[in-house]
Structure formats: C-alpha cells, structure tokens
Design an enzyme around this catalytic site. Sequence first.
Site, PDB file in Angstrom:
ATOM      1  N   HIS A 204       0.830  -1.197   0.000  1.00 24.93           N
ATOM      2  CA  HIS A 204       0.000   0.000   0.000  1.00 24.93           C
ATOM      3  C   HIS A 204       0.867   1.251   0.000  1.00 24.93           C
ATOM      4  O   HIS A 204       0.547   2.247  -0.633  1.00 24.93           O
ATOM      5  CB  HIS A 204      -0.904  -0.025   1.236  1.00 24.93           C
TER       6      HIS A 204
ATOM      7  N   HIS B 223     -11.023   2.586  -1.445  1.00 25.79           N
ATOM      8  CA  HIS B 223     -11.095   2.213  -0.032  1.00 25.79           C
ATOM      9  C   HIS B 223     -11.904   0.921   0.061  1.00 25.79           C
ATOM     10  O   HIS B 223     -12.907   0.845   0.757  1.00 25.79           O
ATOM     11  CB  HIS B 223     -11.739   3.367   0.757  1.00 25.79           C
TER      12      HIS B 223
END
Lengths: 791, 272
Positions: free
Chosen positions: A73, A136
């Site tokens: 990430h 998300h």
Amino acid sequence: MSSNLYMQSAKVDNVLEVALARATPVELVEISNKLALGLSLDEMKTVQAYFKSENRNPSDVELQTISQTWSEHCCHKTFKGNILFDGKEINSLFKTYIAKVTKEINAPWCFNVFEDNAGIVKFDKGFGIAAKVETHNHPSAVDPFGGAANGIGGVVRDILGVWADPIACTGVSCFGPLNFDYNKLFLGVKHPRYLYRNIAAGLSFYSNNLGVPIVNGATCFDESYTGNVVACCGCFGLLPLDKYLKNAKAGDYIVMAGGKTGRDGIHGVTFASAELTKKSEETSNPAVQTSDPIAEEKLKRAIIIIRDLQLASAITDLGGGGLSSAVGETAERYHCGATVELSKVPVKYSGLAPWEIYISESQERQLFAVPPEHLDAALAVFKQEEVEATAIGQLTSERRLKIKYQTVTVADVDMTFLFNIIASTKQATLSPPMLTEPELAEPADLTNTLIQLLGMPNIASKESVAQTYDYEVKGNTVLKPFQGKYAGPNDAAVLKPLHNSWKGLAISCGINPNYGKIDPYWMAASSIDEAIRNNIAVGGRRIALLDNFIWGNPEKPERLGSLVRACQACYDIAKAYRTPFISGKDSLYNESPMGPVTPTLIITALGIVPDIRSTISMNLKTPENLLYLLGNTYPELGGSEYYKLNGHIGLSVPKLQPHRARKNYYNLTKAIGYGMVKSCHDLSDGGLAVAAAEMAFASNIGLTLDLKAIPNKTITRNDFLLFSESNSRLLIEVSPKDRSDFEALMKNGCTLIGETTKTEKLQIHGLHNNIIIDAPLTKLRDAWKKTLAEA
Amino acid sequence: MKTKDIKVCIIRAAGTSCDAETARAFQELGVQTEIKHINELVTNSNLLNYNLLVLPGGCTFGDHVRPGAVFAKYLNKKLGKQITQYTDENRPILGISNGFQTLIEYGLLPGFNDNNQQPEITLTTNIPNGFKCQWVYLKNENKGNCSFTNQLPKDKILKMPIAHSEGRLLLHAEKEKQLLQKLADNDMIVLRYCNRDGTPANQTYPINPNGTYHDIAGICNKEGTILGLMPHPERAMHWWQEPDWTDKTHTTPYSDGKLIFENIINNITTKQ
C-alpha cells in the site's frame, strides 16, 4: 511457539524486543505473522541482516515501522518492482508505462505530477487544480458506511496535503448484483444490497457534513464484485500556485494536528495488501477507522489559513501507515532524519503501546513541518479553529529515524536502509479467455429489448443515489449530475471554481468492468476513451487523466499479466490522445474466497472548459433539429449490456482507433466552441439506442433515427447496430441552420442519422425500411428510472 | 444608509459550509461582508456593529443532538446578551438551511414563547427519510410583513435548490390548527413549496420534498425581521447555477435567490 523470541523491554512499558539475530527462517516467518508485519521471508532476512550489522535486536516499534514502509500500500511493490512477462523483464510498470507517457507528452500545464499527495495542473489566474482518486475497498467490505466515509475523508486530506482547498468529490462504486441469492453468499461476505445502501450513505454522510459536493461518479454491478466491493473516491482542490510551499529542512518542527490517535486503523495497510477472508471482519475491524467529518472541516479551515500565511514548510496527510509513513516520507523527501517523541501524541485513551501510536491510522490527522520561528503563530491558528495541534518532534540533519517514548529511545533506524526497498521480481502470464461469441437470433420486438436494457442495473438511472449527495454546495456546480426536466444523465460535471473567471473544470470518469473479462488491454483502452469522450461531450479540453487499478492478487501470474496489458494500453492510448496521467493509485489483492474482481481500471478525466457559458448538456433542446452520430460502429458486442441481457459475455470486445478518434474529438470541440452543438451525449453501455433514448426522454423531445444512414460495411443486423458498444462515438444535436458549416467542419467523421420531433416518441427505422423501435418516451423513461429508484 | 456602508456578518462555527458562497452573494450586491468564526465574535467583536446577521448552511457541530441545537446553545451562551439587544432593536437576521434550524432551536423563530418553554414548532427528519438535494419551486405567500420578501409580488414563484435531511416543519400536534392560524394571522408564513405553475404542492412528494407541514419552506417572526428558510438562495444567485440554463436562449445575469438578498438590503438602506 517460540515465545522467548519476544522480551519485554527493560526500559519502557509496552515495548517488545524481538530476538531477530538468532531466529531461524521458520521463526522469521512466525515473527512476521505474529506481529502482522506482512513481510516475506526474503524481506525478514534483510531486516535480520540489518540489525545484525547494528549489533542488536530490533524493538517492535522498529519492525512495525519497516513493515509499514515496505507494504504494498505504501511503496507499491508491484508497480515499482520487476515483472517477467512474455519473455521480457519490465522494470517498474509505473516508470515503463504510466510515468513515461506523462514525461513524453511533457505538457507545460502539468504543475506537479506523481510526486506529491495529489497531481496538480495549472488552471487560471495563478491558481492550480489538484486531483486525487483513491480506493477504499477492503475497509468498505468490512464496514461499508465507515469505509466509504473514510474514503472521502482520506482523499480530501490528500488534496489538503498539497495545500489545496477541496472543491468537489467523485464517487465510483462497484457491487455484486443487488438480487444476489443470500444462500450463495460466502461466510463473512455482506450482501450487495447492504453494501450498496451503506456505501452511498457513508459517502453522503461524510461529504455533506464536510460541505464538499459529490458531482460525478459511476455505479457498476458485476458478479465478481460480490466478494470484493469497490469504493473509489476522488477529490479536486483549488490552490494558489505561489502558496504551494514544500521546502522543509532540518530543524523544522514536526507538528501533528487534528483528531486524537487511537487503536482504530491499526494495520490498515497490511489489511489492504492481503486477500479478504471470512475472518476479515473479526481480525480486521480495528483496521477501519471511526470518522468525524466535522474534525476534518475544522482541520481544513486551519490548513487554508496556515497556507495563506505561509507558516509551514511542508504538509502531508496521515493516511495509510499513519505517523510512520508521514514522518518517514517527509524526512526522506527533504533528505533529513527525524526525532519523534511518541508520548506527546494526543491519544484517545491510555494504554496504547508505542508501536500502536506510531502506525495507527486514526482519521482526520495531518502532519506539518513548521520552521521554529513560525511555530507559535501556527499553533495559534489551530487553536482558533479548535484543532488540537502538537509539536511531536523535529527534522534532523542526521539521516536516522529516532523514535522515543517517554524519553527512552524505542527505535533508531538508518533512513537509507528504511527507504532502500528491495525490488521484487514477479512472474506474469496471460492466457486467452475461455469465451466464445454467442449465436443470437435477432429479437422480433426490439422496442421491448430496449426497454429491458434501460432497466439493466448498469444502465438504469442512479439519480436516487446522486440526490443524497449535496452536489450544489459551494454554489459552483454549472453542470449537475442529471439534466433536463426529466433528469437525463449528464456525461460530466462542470464547475466554475473562480468567481472572477469564466473558466470551468469538467470532471468525468470511465469504467468498463465487463470488458476486462475478455481483454484487459481493450478494457483499459475503453475506460480511457470513455472518460475522455464524456469530458469532450460537455466541452472539456486539455484533458488530464487519473488512473485507479483495481485488480486481484498480483502474486498470481495471470492477474499480473492482465495488469501489464492494461498498463500497456494506458501508455498507448494516453500517448495517442496526448492526455497525460497526473496521479494514480493501485489497489491490488481484491480477492476473496468468492474469487477475484474482474480487472477494473477506473479513469477519471479532468478537462478545462474555456468558458462555462458554452457548456453542453445531454438533453435534446428543440424539435426539428438534426441528430448526428460521430464515429464508426462495428460489430463489437463482446462484454456489452446487450449480450449480458441474453446471458453471454462474448469475445468481440470494443477496440479503439485513437488517432482517428482524436481528430473527431478535436473537430467536435471546435464545433462546440463555435456554438453549433445544441446537445451532445456519449454512447456507452447499451450503445446507440440507449444514448438516443436518454437524450430524448430527458426533456421529452421526440427523435426519429434511421439505421441505414449509419456508415457500416459489416453489420447486417438491426440489433447489432442499435446495441454495439464501439468506442469513440457521440450523438450530436445541431440546428438545421448550422448544417453545412457543421458538416464541413466535421469532415467525414459525422453522419446525419435522424432528427428531433414534436411527438414524444423514439422511432427508429431499421435496415429494411421498417420501424423497429417505436416507443413513447414516458415508457422508456419509466423503465430507466424504476430499477434503482428504491434500491 | 448607503448600500456600501451596510455591514453583513456571516457567522460560522465548526461544520458551517455555505459561508463563502453566501458572502459572495452579498458582495455581489455591493455591501460589506465579513465571515466571522463565532470564537472571533466572542473575543473581539460586537454584533451591534452589523446591519444584518446571517447564519449560513452547513452541518454545525455535526448536526449532533438535532441540527442547529448545539450551535443555538453555543450562540445563546456566548453571545446571548448581544443577540437579545440586536433583536430588541428589530435588526434583521437570515438563517439558511442549517441557519434556519439554528434559529428554530434558539427560539428566535417563530419567537412565540420565551426560551425556557418547550418549543411548539420544530424542523425534523424528512419524509421520505434521508438527505435530499434537488431544485424546488417556492411561492412567496407573505403579504408584506417579511423584510426579506416584501418588495416581491405576492405569489411570486422562485426556483432554488434544497439540500438537507431535516427540513420538515412540524407543529405541536395538539395545537396544529391554532399554531398555523397564528402564523397566518401574523403574516409569518413566507415561502411554500409549489408546482412550477404555482399551484400548491399539497403535500405531494417530491413537489413538497420533505413532507413539511402545509408545504412550508420558510417562516419569519412576527416583526418580519428574522427569516429562516430551508432552500438555498445563495445557490440560485447566478443564471449559470440554474439546472436548466443550457436549455435557454436568453439568460438574465441573475437568478431568483438574488431577490431575497436584494430585498433585505433595500430595506436596510431605507430604514436605518
């Protein structure tokens, strides 16, 4: 279980020392798992070697810091690593395709690309526009309301992170079918209808409370999203370019402002970099943060004041990885080291271990570098806006990251080691899809087929969702999500960000999940074309792109192979259109026991409307005008909504001839500039028939079309002409008085295929002179509106 | 008083979001406009220096408890004395959306009873439930009492957007008829939702977008100096903000929201 690997530190509570030096490879893996580090054995060995060279064992704070910094990430291992594909080695997908095309286009209006929290392009009167789009997904799968809300919160902080004032948001979400059988859901997977309602509610809650309009987006449905929901949020901001200050140096204070730090959002990045499992909810609930949009609103006000007074030398958001990423990346960016005292960080409750404070992803926090001479003034601004702010450390000239807790050193790591991320090498392959072209008989009643198509979830009106977003707040929304007395779907949103300028901003998106099942290259190409033609349709020019890759587990060579192909399309198509990428983000590991997501590229396009008074909307304007079709129609129905209606996917995915399309778009933009275009609408899901119906029922003006007029050598069937999803096509309404000028301007790109009428009907003549579609507009509109009206 | 000497104060708190566009609308009319955080007003300002106070739209304090409830209490506690003095002099206040909710919570609207009593009128959750952003038609039903609409023809139809989840005016159930009568007798009903042609919405959704009693969208106090309305006039200031501007060949520079701002400015110039 080798519990003697972990020892409580003698100097400070809640800190473990990990006996890495003597750990066996098996134990290294065990440590990575037990501390949820998400590091591979190779990476653990590198860490082990480093601490051996330092002659000591690491603390858990150090291991967690390394784990966060090296996570997919945070450092995008897949996009920046090596890939073996097709007998060649690709050295970073990002550099080879995405950044490369931007560099080659070298647009003078790109102010800052890829380097910061958001991309920035020049706008007008010394202002720039910042843009960022993020996904998300994993948090939204576990807690759709909170996950989606924080999606907005996070992307807004990215915009604040380049000193820009957020002016608009976007939301793209993808779900499994709303009528999915409950009995077929896997354990731990939430029903698409529950996700659909709660993601919309989360987006609405956060953006409305924050006072930023959601002006554009898309909602898609596909079986592959059932186990892996997609929640993608974008934000656009306005900033005076001379206030874009990023010049931190050693000695500047590290100031943290905003919400308090808690245990929420621990290991969010490691969570995002793994597949979802049935246990995700119990193991990962702490990874979804609680959200407080009012805290962010206050933070936003303070940031804009600090920007205008130029009190800070750097700013970055606390997103994935929390303090560990923000502090580390800030120090790295300005070639500094840093010291941080964790006991100064305001916490929600006591009992947090130092490592938890350091990697917590609690929301609504921002990090600043503040020169010592401005510290008091900056803290005063925060106080007035009721924002808690604390100097927690300083940037240092020594290139080490030193973290203390109650004055005891709990981490002391060399910055070069921390940011020397080892490039992985991954295998990629791609095999052709196991699909065939279906053999369908042409339906006898095409009117009925069109009515069915209009009610398909991917085509049906999303107005019921759009109206739960305050798309008017800030008073700058020139072109709204829906248009006309009967609310047809506009192709893009147009904003007028500056009071003293007529210049506008056009925001559009493109997404074609179904095409990804056939060919990821053409899926990506189609998404880019869709975003661009949506932008062109309203009058947008000088288009910049943002990419969001949503893929399955890249450790699996097939997934990675399709990712490579999509990146190649990004390079080829953006190059041909001369539309640079200015920002992007990849979300990989979108995989659950129900399977991976279909390869999905969401493209967001940002165009400039030179004068908003010439903005074009999609609804037909007056009867007895001419209707033109721009672009060519091919028998391209693979992945189409028409095939889907009949239970097929097919193979004939829409392709793209970008050089030809670019000429057509260029001419259309000119025609819009000359005021010749009355309305314009892009052809996408459902093809010509759906686009024509939408234009007509938006304002209740009739339309007759003749399929024989469409230039075409290969299609002999009415249904294919009506429902083909060939790219680069738009419908354009022109007044008869402009006919010759328009035709001269458009050269051969455009064909007259019909005219607008006073009868409130859509009538289409087929290839054999018969009327094949004949429907009252109310009937078409009702079919389009009812599917999602009360979903 | 000259227009350029008029001072408008737009009061914001945590969660206010429509201050900038509201200020822009007033600036367009040539008056002095300041946006003040309530903390700034508490420390170093006097409300009596202003000729018009505006509570703009937003979600002050996250709409916690009830929309406007916390902001109203805060205003009362921190600036209550000044506000009493200000309203005793019959100076004007405008509350838009969350500002309207705040005026109701404060008790300045409808202003029937003192603050200690249980309110008889409230703004509550929409029917159908949920946040809704849409354009609506409104009819000016005021007979001349309200200083924000008294120069508009009665029955003038205005077009503006709404964006809220708690905009349904609810009257004390046992006194519903009496209270409505009282509002009507005192000419306190200002704006009602209506059809495009001005015929009453008669509680029909979505013409009446939130199920509000008697289609009421905005009311003023007995004196006509304080107006609260759920729609957003500042979002209907310019022609290019209208949803159907691309359908029109001729466009006037301004839109319906301006009429309300202009109306009160004109009254201030003549009265004070």
